[in-house]
Design a protein around this motif. Structure first.
Motif, PDB file in Angstrom:
ATOM      1  N   ALA A 183      26.859  38.768 -14.372  1.00  0.00           N
ATOM      2  CA  ALA A 183      26.208  38.208 -15.559  1.00  0.00           C
ATOM      3  C   ALA A 183      26.082  36.693 -15.450  1.00  0.00           C
ATOM      4  O   ALA A 183      25.043  36.119 -15.803  1.00  0.00           O
ATOM      5  CB  ALA A 183      26.994  38.590 -16.814  1.00  0.00           C
ATOM      6  N   ALA A 184      27.128  36.028 -14.947  1.00  0.00           N
ATOM      7  CA  ALA A 184      27.080  34.572 -14.786  1.00  0.00           C
ATOM      8  C   ALA A 184      26.004  34.166 -13.784  1.00  0.00           C
ATOM      9  O   ALA A 184      25.274  33.196 -13.999  1.00  0.00           O
ATOM     10  CB  ALA A 184      28.445  34.056 -14.342  1.00  0.00           C
ATOM     11  N   LEU A 185      25.879  34.909 -12.693  1.00  0.00           N
ATOM     12  CA  LEU A 185      24.834  34.613 -11.704  1.00  0.00           C
ATOM     13  C   LEU A 185      23.441  34.812 -12.292  1.00  0.00           C
ATOM     14  O   LEU A 185      22.533  34.030 -12.031  1.00  0.00           O
ATOM     15  CB  LEU A 185      25.006  35.490 -10.462  1.00  0.00           C
ATOM     16  CG  LEU A 185      26.155  35.118  -9.540  1.00  0.00           C
ATOM     17  CD1 LEU A 185      26.347  36.187  -8.458  1.00  0.00           C
ATOM     18  CD2 LEU A 185      25.912  33.755  -8.906  1.00  0.00           C
ATOM     19  N   ARG A 186      23.268  35.841 -13.110  1.00  0.00           N
ATOM     20  CA  ARG A 186      21.966  36.072 -13.757  1.00  0.00           C
ATOM     21  C   ARG A 186      21.619  34.914 -14.679  1.00  0.00           C
ATOM     22  O   ARG A 186      20.485  34.456 -14.711  1.00  0.00           O
ATOM     23  CB  ARG A 186      21.988  37.378 -14.535  1.00  0.00           C
ATOM     24  CG  ARG A 186      21.836  38.603 -13.670  1.00  0.00           C
ATOM     25  CD  ARG A 186      21.913  39.866 -14.496  1.00  0.00           C
ATOM     26  NE  ARG A 186      20.842  39.960 -15.475  1.00  0.00           N
ATOM     27  CZ  ARG A 186      19.689  40.574 -15.261  1.00  0.00           C
ATOM     28  NH1 ARG A 186      19.438  41.113 -14.088  1.00  0.00           N
ATOM     29  NH2 ARG A 186      18.776  40.635 -16.206  1.00  0.00           N
ATOM     30  N   GLU A 187      22.600  34.448 -15.453  1.00  0.00           N
ATOM     31  CA  GLU A 187      22.360  33.328 -16.363  1.00  0.00           C
ATOM     32  C   GLU A 187      22.017  32.064 -15.586  1.00  0.00           C
ATOM     33  O   GLU A 187      21.142  31.304 -15.975  1.00  0.00           O
ATOM     34  CB  GLU A 187      23.587  33.095 -17.241  1.00  0.00           C
ATOM     35  CG  GLU A 187      23.786  34.161 -18.292  1.00  0.00           C
ATOM     36  CD  GLU A 187      25.069  33.953 -19.084  1.00  0.00           C
ATOM     37  OE1 GLU A 187      25.597  32.825 -19.110  1.00  0.00           O
ATOM     38  OE2 GLU A 187      25.549  34.936 -19.669  1.00  0.00           O
ATOM     39  N   LEU A 188      22.729  31.874 -14.481  1.00  0.00           N
ATOM     40  CA  LEU A 188      22.497  30.679 -13.670  1.00  0.00           C
ATOM     41  C   LEU A 188      21.090  30.683 -13.082  1.00  0.00           C
ATOM     42  O   LEU A 188      20.401  29.662 -13.106  1.00  0.00           O
ATOM     43  CB  LEU A 188      23.543  30.601 -12.553  1.00  0.00           C
ATOM     44  CG  LEU A 188      23.540  29.353 -11.679  1.00  0.00           C
ATOM     45  CD1 LEU A 188      23.847  28.120 -12.514  1.00  0.00           C
ATOM     46  CD2 LEU A 188      24.551  29.511 -10.563  1.00  0.00           C
ATOM     47  N   THR A 189      20.665  31.823 -12.561  1.00  0.00           N
ATOM     48  CA  THR A 189      19.331  31.865 -11.949  1.00  0.00           C
ATOM     49  C   THR A 189      18.225  31.873 -13.002  1.00  0.00           C
ATOM     50  O   THR A 189      17.094  31.498 -12.710  1.00  0.00           O
ATOM     51  CB  THR A 189      19.186  33.109 -11.040  1.00  0.00           C
ATOM     52  OG1 THR A 189      19.450  34.284 -11.804  1.00  0.00           O
ATOM     53  CG2 THR A 189      20.126  33.042  -9.863  1.00  0.00           C
ATOM     54  N   ALA A 190      18.545  32.326 -14.218  1.00  0.00           N
ATOM     55  CA  ALA A 190      17.538  32.329 -15.279  1.00  0.00           C
ATOM     56  C   ALA A 190      17.332  30.946 -15.893  1.00  0.00           C
ATOM     57  O   ALA A 190      16.305  30.672 -16.484  1.00  0.00           O
ATOM     58  CB  ALA A 190      17.930  33.313 -16.365  1.00  0.00           C
ATOM     59  N   ALA A 191      18.341  30.079 -15.731  1.00  0.00           N
ATOM     60  CA  ALA A 191      18.252  28.745 -16.324  1.00  0.00           C
ATOM     61  C   ALA A 191      17.198  27.921 -15.597  1.00  0.00           C
ATOM     62  O   ALA A 191      16.936  28.090 -14.406  1.00  0.00           O
ATOM     63  CB  ALA A 191      19.601  28.057 -16.231  1.00  0.00           C
ATOM     64  N   THR A 192      16.602  26.994 -16.315  1.00  0.00           N
ATOM     65  CA  THR A 192      15.629  26.102 -15.712  1.00  0.00           C
ATOM     66  C   THR A 192      16.356  25.174 -14.739  1.00  0.00           C
ATOM     67  O   THR A 192      17.367  24.568 -15.093  1.00  0.00           O
ATOM     68  CB  THR A 192      14.951  25.257 -16.808  1.00  0.00           C
ATOM     69  OG1 THR A 192      14.391  26.149 -17.770  1.00  0.00           O
ATOM     70  CG2 THR A 192      13.866  24.377 -16.231  1.00  0.00           C
ATOM     71  N   PRO A 193      15.862  25.041 -13.514  1.00  0.00           N
ATOM     72  CA  PRO A 193      16.542  24.177 -12.548  1.00  0.00           C
ATOM     73  C   PRO A 193      16.587  22.722 -13.044  1.00  0.00           C
ATOM     74  O   PRO A 193      15.647  22.237 -13.675  1.00  0.00           O
ATOM     75  CB  PRO A 193      15.686  24.276 -11.299  1.00  0.00           C
ATOM     76  CG  PRO A 193      14.788  25.439 -11.507  1.00  0.00           C
ATOM     77  CD  PRO A 193      14.686  25.669 -12.974  1.00  0.00           C
ATOM     78  N   VAL A 194      17.694  22.083 -12.769  1.00  0.00           N
ATOM     79  CA  VAL A 194      17.854  20.677 -13.146  1.00  0.00           C
ATOM     80  C   VAL A 194      17.281  19.832 -12.014  1.00  0.00           C
ATOM     81  O   VAL A 194      17.594  20.036 -10.849  1.00  0.00           O
ATOM     82  CB  VAL A 194      19.346  20.348 -13.362  1.00  0.00           C
ATOM     83  CG1 VAL A 194      19.514  18.861 -13.664  1.00  0.00           C
ATOM     84  CG2 VAL A 194      19.915  21.206 -14.473  1.00  0.00           C
ATOM     85  N   THR A 195      16.419  18.881 -12.347  1.00  0.00           N
ATOM     86  CA  THR A 195      15.833  18.044 -11.290  1.00  0.00           C
ATOM     87  C   THR A 195      16.797  16.913 -10.950  1.00  0.00           C
ATOM     88  O   THR A 195      17.653  16.545 -11.713  1.00  0.00           O
ATOM     89  CB  THR A 195      14.498  17.451 -11.756  1.00  0.00           C
ATOM     90  OG1 THR A 195      14.729  16.690 -12.940  1.00  0.00           O
ATOM     91  CG2 THR A 195      13.493  18.544 -11.980  1.00  0.00           C
TER      92      THR A 195
END
Length: 195
Positions: A183-195
């Motif tokens: 679940a944590a990995l899914r949330e991480l990949t779903a988040a908008t990447p930080v530039t």
């Protein structure tokens, strides 16, 4: 096996943390096929509590007529049968061989999917043990979660299948942790990447 009203109120004979963690992993699409040696319907109940209606295969007839496994969101394969069925397999003689339909179905699973083995000693299921030994998936890894020392049967399968043994405290906390990390990995990949 089925809980009475009193047992339900006491929280007995109901899905446990391990059943709920499996259901959570099915809900996210990370697990699609569950092979179990248990007769009860705790896995099915946990899945249904998560809004998932599993396709259950608990007999040779059902194995023969099963649709392609990839076409179902979740398949529960009960290799020893279901407690409501007269076709239970429980003695060493009954567990020594499978009907051709069972063998064919399990060969497909073992050849086409990775395995996470949890809570199985491999001691009392000669037919299942032999199928796992002979039919190795060339693409996906086998992970074998175990408590304490492994017996000779499990050690032989781990070595023969080139599995990754994982020492665990218990099945509940292990699968809870896997479900939380997925679940944590899914949330991480779903988040908008930080530039």
């Amino acid at each position: 096996i089925e809980p009475t009203e009193e047992e339900r109120e006491q929280g007995r004979k109901l899905p446990t943390r391990v059943h709920r963690a499996l259901a959570a992993l099915v809900a996210t699409g990370h697990i699609r096929i569950i092979v179990t040696t248990n007769f009860d319907r705790l896995i099915e109940r946990a899945l249904q509590d998560n809004g998932i209606e599993p396709f259950v295969i608990a007999s040779a007839d059902q194995a023969r007529s099963a649709p392609p496994l990839h076409s179902r969101r979740c398949v529960v394969i009960k290799v020893h049968g279901d407690h409501m069925s007269p076709n239970l397999k429980n003695t060493l003689a009954e567990l020594d061989t499978y009907e051709p339909e069972w063998s064919d179905l399990l060969q497909r699973v073992l050849r086409d999917y990775g395995l996470i083995v949890v809570g199985w000693s491999a001691n009392w299921d000669p037919a299942l043990r032999n199928l796992i030994h002979v039919h190795e998936c060339q693409v996906y890894t086998t992970f074998w979660a175990h408590r304490g020392d492994l017996g000779p049967a499990a050690q032989g399968l781990i070595k023969g299948r080139v599995s990754v043994p994982i020492a665990i405290q218990d099945a509940d906390s292990f699968l809870d942790t896997v479900a939380e990390q997925v679940a944590a990995l899914r949330e991480l990949t779903a988040a908008t990447p930080v530039t």
